[in-house]
Scaffold this active site. Structure first.
Site, PDB file in Angstrom:
ATOM      1  N   ASP A  35       4.451 -14.124  11.771  1.00 32.48           N
ATOM      2  CA  ASP A  35       3.163 -14.588  11.282  1.00 32.48           C
ATOM      3  C   ASP A  35       2.106 -13.498  11.519  1.00 32.48           C
ATOM      4  O   ASP A  35       1.549 -13.376  12.619  1.00 32.48           O
ATOM      5  CB  ASP A  35       2.810 -15.883  12.036  1.00 32.48           C
ATOM      6  CG  ASP A  35       1.500 -16.501  11.566  1.00 32.48           C
ATOM      7  OD1 ASP A  35       0.714 -15.812  10.897  1.00 32.48           O
ATOM      8  OD2 ASP A  35       1.278 -17.684  11.892  1.00 32.48           O
ATOM      9  N   LYS A  39      -7.543  -1.249  11.104  1.00 35.30           N
ATOM     10  CA  LYS A  39      -6.868  -1.609   9.841  1.00 35.30           C
ATOM     11  C   LYS A  39      -5.666  -0.688   9.638  1.00 35.30           C
ATOM     12  O   LYS A  39      -4.597  -1.115   9.202  1.00 35.30           O
ATOM     13  CB  LYS A  39      -7.852  -1.504   8.676  1.00 35.30           C
ATOM     14  CG  LYS A  39      -7.353  -2.026   7.352  1.00 35.30           C
ATOM     15  CD  LYS A  39      -6.578  -1.021   6.534  1.00 35.30           C
ATOM     16  CE  LYS A  39      -6.173  -1.586   5.174  1.00 35.30           C
ATOM     17  NZ  LYS A  39      -5.368  -0.646   4.397  1.00 35.30           N
ATOM     18  N   GLU A  82       0.843  -1.212   0.000  1.00 32.42           N
ATOM     19  CA  GLU A  82       0.000   0.000   0.000  1.00 32.42           C
ATOM     20  C   GLU A  82       0.870   1.250   0.000  1.00 32.42           C
ATOM     21  O   GLU A  82       1.716   1.433   0.888  1.00 32.42           O
ATOM     22  CB  GLU A  82      -0.911  -0.013   1.229  1.00 32.42           C
ATOM     23  CG  GLU A  82      -1.880   1.159   1.231  1.00 32.42           C
ATOM     24  CD  GLU A  82      -2.977   1.041   2.291  1.00 32.42           C
ATOM     25  OE1 GLU A  82      -3.368  -0.094   2.637  1.00 32.42           O
ATOM     26  OE2 GLU A  82      -3.432   2.094   2.756  1.00 32.42           O
ATOM     27  N   HIS A  86      -2.618  10.342  -0.372  1.00 32.17           N
ATOM     28  CA  HIS A  86      -2.783   9.105  -1.139  1.00 32.17           C
ATOM     29  C   HIS A  86      -2.716   9.365  -2.632  1.00 32.17           C
ATOM     30  O   HIS A  86      -2.155   8.581  -3.382  1.00 32.17           O
ATOM     31  CB  HIS A  86      -4.131   8.458  -0.807  1.00 32.17           C
ATOM     32  CG  HIS A  86      -4.054   7.561   0.373  1.00 32.17           C
ATOM     33  ND1 HIS A  86      -4.834   6.456   0.514  1.00 32.17           N
ATOM     34  CD2 HIS A  86      -3.270   7.591   1.453  1.00 32.17           C
ATOM     35  CE1 HIS A  86      -4.534   5.846   1.651  1.00 32.17           C
ATOM     36  NE2 HIS A  86      -3.596   6.538   2.234  1.00 32.17           N
TER      37      HIS A  86
HETATM   38  C1  MEV Z   1      -6.034   3.101   4.888  1.00 27.98           C
HETATM   39  O1  MEV Z   1      -5.245   2.000   4.513  1.00 27.98           O
HETATM   40  C2  MEV Z   1      -6.065   3.204   6.396  1.00 27.98           C
HETATM   41  C3  MEV Z   1      -7.021   4.267   6.954  1.00 27.98           C
HETATM   42  O2  MEV Z   1      -8.323   4.063   6.415  1.00 27.98           O
HETATM   43  C4  MEV Z   1      -7.030   4.102   8.445  1.00 27.98           C
HETATM   44  C5  MEV Z   1      -8.071   4.927   9.168  1.00 27.98           C
HETATM   45  O3  MEV Z   1      -9.117   5.235   8.584  1.00 27.98           O
HETATM   46  O4  MEV Z   1      -7.821   5.240  10.351  1.00 27.98           O
HETATM   47  C6  MEV Z   1      -6.588   5.654   6.568  1.00 27.98           C
END
Ligand code: MEV
Length: 441
Positions: A299, A283, A88, A396
């Site tokens: 792992d 995430k 990413e 991004h």
């Molecule tokens: C993107 O990979 C991760 C985010 O969505 C995490 C978040 O929203 O806190 C930017």
């Protein structure tokens, strides 16, 4: 319907070239080109390639991912350049930026809260839990004796079996009990050690009930269901924390530091309250955590499942990180269950995983827990900072543009023109493609 051309028996017995040949001929339109591409990713040194091939099965080629580094991480007064493997874009840049921000504000303070790993023998026995517990007095020493040869080395390193108890699930499934075992596995993740011991324990339980005195005929039969470690390790835990005077956060955003701090804490609280937001919030944490785990040969699936279970421990899935504003202090921290290894497993085999550990100064498992938690917290800090200020798309899009330009095979000059054109425009594949095509007219 089964397509005979696409099924095969004995695939694993074929040579690597024959495996590729069969795959490309039956699944691709341009077999020769694909064959050439797959072979082009083989390591040029045959010995190195063999090491990679033997990590998994039915290997055809290697799957390259970028190996990056986030420098300037101050973790417990040690400075690290943290290796990260991720597909990413923006993840490494975000970690590096958060690391730099906290470098001059005391860095990441990490504390290992526990290192206990767990495993279970799941079995069925027709007696009561009360009776089962009474057998433990005799069974436990027999269990320990049966694995003495397997635990000797671990004990020399300060580890071994810590506790053996039994748990009762017979009200949820008839006769269902567990042998609940806790372990200290020092610097190894310990999966093989734990699973081997549990399998030995399973045999010993069967043997015990066959021969034990005072056991009625119907209580001699034990059905072993399975023996396996648990990836839920709530007592193999690390806390990572950053803090500073609220006023120092003025560098984070185009708004008063106090407003930023309050918005930041509200965002963390939103992830505590709402499972939908918590999932994305966490995430973001795993963007950092997984990247370091992969780079160091750990792992990441085990860690992910354990941490998500931990995030749900209250009965609702919640944020793994927390934020507080007390007086003029901002505090942001994470509690993360992390069962890691720095010896054995892939860490000893994968050539780049070995280099990653070297880059980190050959940490022990507890030090690696601290580094990984710091990377997760940094990633979370960077994401939430962007979300409550500019939004994440700005950063991004810059990386996204780079990826699109690479896909289009843009030259350096075309890239430069596109980067300045899209500096303040929304990036879409379609728009970038037409821009590059126009340049090429
Ligand atoms: C993107 O990979 C991760 C985010 O969505 C995490 C978040 O929203 O806190 C930017």
């Amino acid at each position: 319907m089964e397509d005979k051309k696409r099924t095969i028996s004995g695939f694993s017995k074929l040579s690597k070239r024959k495996k590729i040949k069969w795959i490309v001929e039956n699944f691709f339109k341009d077999p020769e080109k694909v064959m050439h591409e797959l072979v082009s990713y083989w390591h040029k040194d045959e010995k190195e390639q063999k090491i990679l091939d033997e990590i998994s099965e039915n290997t055809l080629s290697n799957y390259p991912l970028p190996y990056g580094v986030a420098p300037n991480f101050l973790v417990n007064a040690e400075t690290y350049a943290i290796p990260m493997v991720t597909e990413e874009s923006s993840v490494v840049a975000a970690a590096a930026s958060a690391a730099k921000f906290w470098l001059s504000r005391g860095g990441f303070k990490c504390e290992v809260l526990g290192t206990e790993k767990l495993g279970h023998v799941h079995f069925f026995w027709p007696g009561s839990f009360f009776e089962l517990k009474s057998h433990m007095v005799n069974l436990k020493p027999q269990l320990m004796a049966s694995v003495a040869h397997m635990t000797a080395n671990m004990e020399k390193r300060g580890g071994g079996i810590r506790e053996i108890t039994v748990r009762d699930f017979s009200d949820e499934m008839d006769d269902y009990y567990q042998l609940f075992v806790s372990f200290e596995t020092c610097d190894s993740m310990g999966a093989n050690f734990i699973n081997s011991i549990l399998e030995q324990f399973a045999q010993e339980i069967e043997r015990y009930f066959l021969h034990a005195e005072g056991v009625s005929a119907e209580h001699r039969q034990v059905e072993i269901l399975m023996s396996i470690l648990s990836n839920y390790t709530p007592d193999c835990m690390v806390r990572a924390e950053v803090s500073c005077d609220i006023e120092e956060l003025r560098a984070c955003a185009d708004m008063p530091a106090k407003d930023f701090a309050e918005r930041f804490c509200k965002a963390v609280k939103a992830a505590y309250i709402d499972p939908y937001r918590a999932t994305t919030h966490n995430k973001g944490i795993f963007n950092g955590v997984d990247a370091v785990l992969i780079a160091t040969g750990n792992d990441f699936r085990a860690v992910e499942s354990g941490a998500h279970a931990y995030a749900s421990r209250s009965g609702r899935y919640r944020s793994l990180s927390h934020c507080s504003l007390e007086g003029d202090r901002f505090r942001f921290w994470i509690d993360l269950p992390l069962a890691l290894g720095t010896v054995g497993g892939l860490t000893a085999v994968h050539p780049i995983a070995k280099r990653s550990l070297e880059l980190l100064g050959k940490p022990n498992a507890q030090e690696l827990m601290c580094i990984v938690a710091a990377a997760g917290l940094a990633q979370n800090f960077a994401a939430v900072r962007s979300l409550v200020t500019t939004g994440i798309q700005k950063g991004h899009m810059k990386m996204h543009l780079g990826n699109i330009l690479n896909t289009l095979g843009a030259s350096d000059q075309e890239k430069e023109r596109a980067q300045s054109h899209f500096a303040d425009q929304t990036v879409s594949f379609h728009d970038v493609k037409s821009f590059v095509e126009d340049l090429r007219l």
